[in-house]
Design a protein around this motif. Structure first.
Motif, short mmCIF file in Angstrom:
data_model
loop_
_atom_site.label_atom_id
_atom_site.label_comp_id
_atom_site.label_asym_id
_atom_site.label_seq_id
_atom_site.Cartn_x
_atom_site.Cartn_y
_atom_site.Cartn_z
N CYS A 118 0.72 -1.04 -0.09
CA CYS A 118 0.09 0.05 -0.06
C CYS A 118 0.94 1.25 -0.11
O CYS A 118 2.28 1.19 0.35
N TYR A 119 0.40 2.28 -0.34
CA TYR A 119 1.03 3.69 -0.34
C TYR A 119 0.54 4.43 0.84
O TYR A 119 -0.26 4.85 1.08
N LYS A 147 2.25 7.72 3.57
CA LYS A 147 2.96 8.93 3.81
C LYS A 147 4.17 8.60 4.93
O LYS A 147 3.77 8.10 6.11
N GLY A 202 6.00 13.28 4.85
CA GLY A 202 5.01 13.99 4.02
C GLY A 202 5.05 13.11 2.63
O GLY A 202 4.29 13.49 1.58
N LYS A 203 5.83 12.26 2.39
CA LYS A 203 6.12 11.76 1.05
C LYS A 203 5.77 10.35 1.04
O LYS A 203 5.63 9.50 2.04
N PHE A 204 5.28 9.94 -0.02
CA PHE A 204 4.65 8.61 -0.11
C PHE A 204 5.87 7.57 -0.45
O PHE A 204 6.69 7.72 -0.95
N LYS A 214 6.13 3.21 -0.26
CA LYS A 214 5.75 1.75 -0.29
C LYS A 214 5.79 1.08 1.27
O LYS A 214 6.77 1.16 1.68
N LEU A 255 3.80 -2.31 3.68
CA LEU A 255 3.07 -3.45 3.60
C LEU A 255 2.28 -3.83 4.53
O LEU A 255 2.39 -3.36 5.98
#
Lengths: 120, 337
Positions: free
Chosen positions: A9-10, A12, A16-18, A20, A22
């Motif tokens: 899932c994505y 933050k 505040g950055k996306f 990856k 689990l």
């Protein structure tokens, strides 16, 4: 879910950055899935009763058991949906040729005997 | 096959696309980029189709579209094949593996043996990579799984020739050799992807598509309780949640994936304005999650009055408005490569 695979899932990170992540699963969707299966089991039981009462043929029972619908069963058998609907009538079902029964048996992964000597 | 690297992603088709393109030397390729360039974000309340007598909804574009469009936007040719003969399908696959080419395959999930039974429905647009063969076992890299796995020849044949709607018919695909992808091509691809997605979500004249589609579903939800009864209506809501949060969405009906794409796009295009819009999609994703929790209250049987169904519909109307605003903002940027 987690006994099978974790899923990507994505989310933050602290900046505040996306990134990856689990996930082990989510209760909200697990319940939705459980409910769907309960509903399937309920339908299968209901149709089983109808077959034993002679209201519908085993074709309908095995269709529900294999969680198929008419388009899917049509795909596996090569019959048209309207033909399958007819085959769900006990009177029509009794007169089906072995060849047609075999097609259903293959689609449902059962034997012809399971179809013609339906015990549920 | 030497040095095959398994890559796990949220969504299967993104995963196959990322993996096969990285192998062609596109080291920069990520799942959000593939999803965005392939304009994967969508919403459709599908007409005439019922799933378990309930609504059929999709939160992303047509199966196959992401791979096709991502490659096209990056000017990479692809090979695609479907087969009527099982033998031909296997022969072609074996020959490709022999040459050292991993291949993307469309498969049905119902007979996919490494999935637990609870997840095996008749869904025929799953994607995986076949990257080798040892004895009677094909080596499989399924992007939603943490590890690689295997399928026997018979098992693989069965899923490649699953029947019913979207039957794969042995469909396999892979990108042909890619040359150097210049910064310019990449920037153009990103911008084209954004424009295509904006058009899909805003300008297709159908009340069942895009932002209008979300409102359409909402208006249906308001009628479900009196039309179908509490239990059935609750099951329909559960169905929406399952489609929105099924394995492979990355959560929030793919909205977080799109937000991540815009974040990466802002870096590549060096355009900070995209960050703000990315945040709007994150907000939409959060709202989809909240909506699922609220709907779960209904299908758990905790809250089941008409007011609660109306509340679900209200949330969806709000989501539609937020997404519309975000796409209008994207359109106003007038991006140029």
């Amino acid at each position: 879910m987690s006994n099978f695979t974790r899923e990507v899932c994505y989310v933050k990170d602290e900046n505040g950055k996306f990134v990856k992540g689990l996930s082990e699963g989510w209760e909200t969707k697990q319940i939705a899935l459980d409910n769907a299966w309960e509903e399937i089991e309920r339908t299968v039981e209901e149709v089983k009763k109808e077959v034993l009462e002679g209201k519908v043929s085993p074709v309908k029972y095995f269709m529900e058991l294999r969680i198929m619908d008419l388009p899917v069963l049509a795909g596996y058998t090569g019959f048209w949906s309207w033909q399958i609907k007819r085959h769900m009538k006990p009177k029509v079902f009794k007169k089906l040729s072995d060849k047609k029964l075999q097609i259903y048996a293959d689609a449902f992964e059962v034997s012809i005997d399971d179809l013609t000597n339906f015990k549920g | 096959m030497k040095d095959f690297k398994h890559i796990q992603t949220a969504h299967c088709e993104n995963g196959v696309t990322v993996n096969l393109l990285q192998r062609q030397g596109l080291d920069f390729m990520t799942e959000p980029l593939a999803f965005g360039i392939g304009s994967g974000l969508f919403y459709i309340h599908i007409p005439f189709l019922k799933v378990n007598k309930g609504p059929a909804i999709s939160f992303r574009s047509m199966p196959g579209a992401i791979f096709k469009r991502t490659c096209k936007m990056l000017e990479i040719d692809v090979t695609k094949k479907k087969f009527s003969s099982h033998e031909e399908a296997q022969k072609f696959l074996d020959a490709e593996i022999q040459k050292g080419h991993p291949v993307g395959c469309q498969v049905g999930v119902f007979h996919l043996m490494y999935f637990p039974k609870a997840y095996r429905f008749h869904f025929n647009a799953h994607n995986l990579i076949v990257y080798g063969k040892e004895g009677d076992n094909y080596l499989i890299s399924d992007p939603i799984m943490e590890e690689t796995t295997t399928l026997t020849t018979a098992e693989l044949d069965k899923v490649r020739f699953a029947k019913g709607p979207l039957a794969p018919k042995g469909h396999l695909y892979y990108p042909n050799e890619a040359g150097e992808i210049s910064d310019e091509i990449l920037r153009k691809a990103i911008i084209k992807g954004i424009k295509h997605n904006t058009r899909d979500m805003m300008h297709i004249p159908s009340r069942r598509l895009g932002g209008k589609g979300i409102n359409y579903t909402a208006s249906q939800i308001r009628k479900w309780r009196s039309k179908h009864g509490e239990r059935q209506a609750g099951l329909f809501l559960g169905q929406i949640v399952r489609m929105q949060e099924e394995i492979g969405t990355g959560g929030g009906g793919f909205r977080f994936l799109y937000a991540a794409f815009l974040e990466q796009a802002s870096e590549i295009l060096q355009d900070d304005r995209l960050i703000g819009i990315s945040e709007q999609f994150t907000k939409a994703g959060d709202m989809w999650r909240d909506s699922a929790v609220q709907m779960a209250g209904i299908y758990k049987g905790r809250i089941t009055s008409q007011k609660d169904f109306d509340h679900s519909a209200d949330i969806m109307n709000e989501i539609s408005a937020v997404e519309k605003q975000a796409f209008v903002a994207l359109e106003k940027l007038k991006l140029r490569p």
